[in-house]
Design an enzyme around this catalytic site. Structure first.
Site, PDB file in Angstrom:
ATOM      1  N   ARG A   1       1.748   1.906  -6.347  1.00 34.54           N
ATOM      2  CA  ARG A   1       2.204   0.325  -5.635  1.00 34.54           C
ATOM      3  C   ARG A   1       1.310  -0.261  -5.075  1.00 34.54           C
ATOM      4  NH1 ARG A   1       6.640   1.761  -1.611  1.00 34.54           N
ATOM      5  NH2 ARG A   1       5.288  -0.024  -0.373  1.00 34.54           N
TER       6      ARG A   1
ATOM      7  N   TRP B   1      -3.425  -1.719  -1.178  1.00 33.35           N
ATOM      8  CA  TRP B   1      -3.910  -2.594  -1.940  1.00 33.35           C
ATOM      9  C   TRP B   1      -4.216  -4.213  -0.952  1.00 33.35           C
ATOM     10  CZ3 TRP B   1      -1.537  -7.855  -1.995  1.00 33.35           C
ATOM     11  CH2 TRP B   1      -1.292  -8.531  -3.465  1.00 33.35           C
TER      12      TRP B   1
ATOM     13  N   CYS C   1       1.267  -1.181  -0.101  1.00 34.35           N
ATOM     14  CA  CYS C   1       0.157   0.141   0.300  1.00 34.35           C
ATOM     15  C   CYS C   1       0.506   1.098   0.171  1.00 34.35           C
ATOM     16  CB  CYS C   1      -0.881  -0.239   1.899  1.00 34.35           C
ATOM     17  SG  CYS C   1      -1.849  -0.885   1.736  1.00 34.35           S
TER      18      CYS C   1
ATOM     19  N   LYS D   1       3.298  -2.952  -7.939  1.00 36.15           N
ATOM     20  CA  LYS D   1       5.116  -2.826  -7.738  1.00 36.15           C
ATOM     21  C   LYS D   1       6.101  -3.329  -7.386  1.00 36.15           C
ATOM     22  CE  LYS D   1       8.213  -0.726 -10.259  1.00 36.15           C
ATOM     23  NZ  LYS D   1       8.389  -1.798 -11.435  1.00 36.15           N
TER      24      LYS D   1
ATOM     25  N   GLU E   1      10.785 -14.270 -19.665  1.00 39.75           N
ATOM     26  CA  GLU E   1      10.809 -12.605 -19.008  1.00 39.75           C
ATOM     27  C   GLU E   1       9.274 -11.901 -19.989  1.00 39.75           C
ATOM     28  OE1 GLU E   1      10.679 -10.121 -17.124  1.00 39.75           O
ATOM     29  OE2 GLU E   1      10.855  -8.357 -17.657  1.00 39.75           O
TER      30      GLU E   1
ATOM     31  N   HIS F   1       9.016 -32.180 -23.989  1.00 37.94           N
ATOM     32  CA  HIS F   1       9.110 -32.599 -22.717  1.00 37.94           C
ATOM     33  C   HIS F   1       7.574 -32.255 -22.221  1.00 37.94           C
ATOM     34  CE1 HIS F   1      12.918 -35.256 -22.980  1.00 37.94           C
ATOM     35  NE2 HIS F   1      12.976 -33.212 -23.665  1.00 37.94           N
TER      36      HIS F   1
ATOM     37  N   ASN G   1       0.755   0.182   6.256  1.00 33.08           N
ATOM     38  CA  ASN G   1       1.357  -0.725   5.341  1.00 33.08           C
ATOM     39  C   ASN G   1       2.218  -1.915   5.236  1.00 33.08           C
ATOM     40  OD1 ASN G   1       2.619  -1.343   2.574  1.00 33.08           O
ATOM     41  ND2 ASN G   1       4.228   0.237   2.559  1.00 33.08           N
ATOM     42  N   GLY G   2       1.552  -2.627   5.442  1.00 32.05           N
ATOM     43  CA  GLY G   2       2.061  -4.134   6.083  1.00 32.05           C
ATOM     44  C   GLY G   2       0.827  -5.605   6.068  1.00 32.05           C
TER      45      GLY G   2
ATOM     46  N   GLU H   1       1.779 -10.360 -17.297  1.00 31.52           N
ATOM     47  CA  GLU H   1       1.152  -9.141 -16.775  1.00 31.52           C
ATOM     48  C   GLU H   1       0.660  -7.824 -16.333  1.00 31.52           C
ATOM     49  OE1 GLU H   1       5.231  -8.184 -13.000  1.00 31.52           O
ATOM     50  OE2 GLU H   1       5.437  -7.848 -16.097  1.00 31.52           O
TER      51      GLU H   1
ATOM     52  N   LYS I   1       5.712 -10.933 -19.218  1.00 34.08           N
ATOM     53  CA  LYS I   1       5.326  -9.464 -19.423  1.00 34.08           C
ATOM     54  C   LYS I   1       4.167  -9.362 -19.442  1.00 34.08           C
ATOM     55  CE  LYS I   1       7.624  -7.336 -17.628  1.00 34.08           C
ATOM     56  NZ  LYS I   1       8.060  -7.471 -16.739  1.00 34.08           N
TER      57      LYS I   1
END
Ligand code: G6P
Length: 607
Positions: free
Chosen positions: A27, A73, A2, A602, A480, A503, A99-100, A487, A484
């Protein structure tokens, strides 16, 4: 996860808080709220949704010179207006933002409930407000101290009391908190961008510290009530760097900044003349570097992929055994720390809980852990035993792009340094250094292909599944590329070693599942072309990212994006850029919120 911001000074707090929250929106952003103090009361306004939704319901005449704000968040309790912060005690006089995660909140809640405290939210954070109320006897700071002594878990907290005008009390354990010093005004925030428009003078609050702030003073104490002398730091970031500067999205801007950000990461560090790298922050003498027998890299998300490239380089070029591992896994598997091992914790934000806690666990076992971070003054940067800043400038978009290529740059420099101290000749070193120095120019050329990539995105964005396939040093780049796309476009994508598809994943291939193959002109080229043909034989559509002039590949595949020829080790820089752009344009095609994708944040400061 947050974002929090607090203000006390001479200006109207609501504007400053809303503007700060806007800058922190990246964030965590499912709901937001502010609490503004005035005339013996705290007015709370909070709402599910974006900051703009909150702004709409804040009365223009809301007056008050101090207050707190939060962008949430969700972790505990669904996303709704009530669970949004700030939270208050029953009298409404005390308000907090947090936050936490408070791990023992259930026990505390049960106890407080049995004492008659009435809870109205499903959050863990609300216990903080009631606990403070239970201890309050006229001094907020004292009550906060008693409260945090009971909290287990992580927190960055800012609290206000209606009867103590102009005062903010902040406390930190595991979630970032920074104090900003202005003229006749002070700020507390979880992140520097929230306050950068007002001041560059900051004080980083450490775990276990409690800070009491008024417009003209601040005082920091530890849990034993000892005063702590803090140093004031100057933030290097400029305000323009946290603005879009003509681009539609931060992600687009950050992708385009890469020629410059890669250059910044190597400036003053790449020595072509002596064919080596200079990384002053490592805090290790040449002798110590020579004694290193093993390197281990820990990281999460995109930083982990950069670490995988780093491990490939260090082992194949510097000939030092090296592994990259997910930090979330390292912490709990009782890792063995060998005396001659060197660890790297890679983290753009420097705050990722998984990486931070793994680093601390390794340090407890005696490991030397160096940080590779972007955010100056971040927790990993401060607690590591040395390290290298990547100097990307602020990365705001949730999906990491420029930090990845800058992290790579640092690994290339470190590899060059270590290899040259071992077997690498001057001639080989010069070739490596020259190739590296050309990367920014070559990345520019790849960026020029954006229109082609946009067209590809138009053609393929409706596909439901994608495979991203690479080998050798480009295998992590395939991972990556898939990350991307997932996301920001929410399209299912898997990254694999191209050799591995036979496989299992080849079972997914049909005309509706496109594969993106990374084909560089290295020793694995022929093998990867065979893998590519296996997919074509099963009617799979293939997009190749290949080297300019590769006619053979151009003929087999459905679509091709080419990158300039380079030393085979440098392709990760050039191959990742088309994948970033592809994900970006696919997300646009699908109408996604590129900079703030759903469910993601983020900086992930919870485990
Ligand atoms: C989050 C972000 C990712 C990032 C990862 C690691 O999941 O959404 O973009 O790669 O954290 O972050 P770090 O700051 O440690 O590099």
């Amino acid at each position: 996860m947050c974002g929090i911001v607090g203000y006390c000074g001479l200006k109207q707090a609501s504007n400053i808080l809303l503007e700060g929250l806007k800058r922190l929106e990246y964030r965590g952003y499912d709901s937001a709220g502010i609490g503004v103090g005035n005339d013996g009361k705290i007015t709370i306004i909070k709402k599910k949704g974006k900051i703009k939704d909150l702004r709409e319901i804040v009365p223009p005449d809301l007056r008050g010179f101090w207050g707190i704000g939060h962008t949430r968040w969700a972790t505990h309790g669904e996303v709704n207006d009530i669970n949004a912060h700030p939270h208050t005690d029953q009298t409404g006089k005390i308000a907090i933002v947090h936050n936490g995660i408070i791990e023992n909140y259930m026990t505390l809640k049960e106890k407080l409930s049995s004492e008659g405290y009435n809870f109205i939210t499903e959050t863990d954070s609300e216990v903080i407000a009631h606990l403070i109320a239970s201890y309050y006897d006229g001094e907020l700071e004292k009550a906060v101290k008693k409260t945090v002594a009971l909290l287990k878990g992580t927190y960055g907290i800012v609290c206000v009391h209606a009867d103590e005008p102009g005062k903010l009390v902040g406390a930190r354990n595991g979630s970032p908190l920074v104090l900003g010093i202005g003229e006749d005004e002070m700020f507390l925030a979880s992140d520097v961008p929230a306050i950068l428009a007002h001041t560059k003078q900051v004080v980083y609050i450490e775990d276990g510290e409690i800070v009491t702030v008024t417009p003209n003073s601040f005082n920091t104490t530890d849990h034993l009530e000892r005063n702590i002398l803090k140093t004031v730091d100057n933030v290097e970031w400029e305000l323009e760097e946290i603005e879009k500067g003509g681009y539609t999205h931060f992600m687009e801007k950050e992708i385009h900044e890469q020629p410059e950000s890669i250059m910044r990461a190597m400036r003053g560090r790449l020595d072509i003349e002596l064919a080596t790298g200079h990384l002053g922050g490592l805090n290790l003498s040449s002798k110590e570097l020579l004694n290193i027998e093993r390197v281990k890299i820990i990281a999460a998300g995109t930083s982990y992929h950069a670490g995988m490239v780093g491990s490939y380089l260090l082992e194949s070029v510097a000939r030092i055994p090296c592994t990259a591992e997910l930090s979330s896994e390292v912490r709990y598997r009782n890792p063995i720390v060998e005396p001659k091992s060197l660890y790297f914790a890679v983290s753009q934000s420097g705050e990722t809980a998984d990486t931070l806690y793994a680093m601390r666990e390794l340090q407890r076992k005696g490991a030397t852990v160096l940080g590779i971070c972007n955010v100056v003054g971040s927790t990993i940067a401060r607690e590591s035993d040395g390290g290298v800043y990547i100097h990307s400038g602020p990365e705001i978009a949730v999906a990491s792009t420029k930090a990845f290529t800058s992290q790579l740059t640092v690994f290339y420099l470190f590899t060059l340094l270590m290899a040259r101290m071992r077997h690498m000749s001057y001639g080989q070193g010069t070739e490596f250094a020259r190739s590296l120095s050309k990367v920014p120019e070559q990345v520019k050329k790849v960026l020029d292909k954006k229109e082609e990539i946009k067209e590809l995105a138009k053609k393929y964005s409706k596909a439901k599944d994608f495979l991203f396939l690479g080998r050798g040093i480009n295998y992590p780049v395939a991972l990556e590329g898939a990350l991307k796309l997932k996301e920001i476009s929410y399209v299912h994508a898997e990254g694999y070693s191209a050799a591995e598809i036979k496989h299992g994943p080849i079972a997914l291939i049909n005309e509706y599942t496109p594969s993106v193959f990374l084909v560089s002109d290295d020793s694995l080229r022929d093998k990867i072309i065979s893998n590519l043909k296996e997919v074509k034989a099963r009617k799979g559509k293939v997009i190749a990212v290949a080297v300019e002039g590769d006619e053979e590949v151009a003929e087999i595949v459905d679509d091709i994006i080419t990158v300039p020829h380079t030393n085979e080790l440098m392709y990760p820089f050039l191959m990742v850029v088309p994948l970033q752009l592809f994900a970006y344009y696919c997300a646009l095609e699908l109408g996604r919120n590129v900079d703030q994708p759903r469910n993601l944040a983020k900086s992930v400061t919870v485990e």
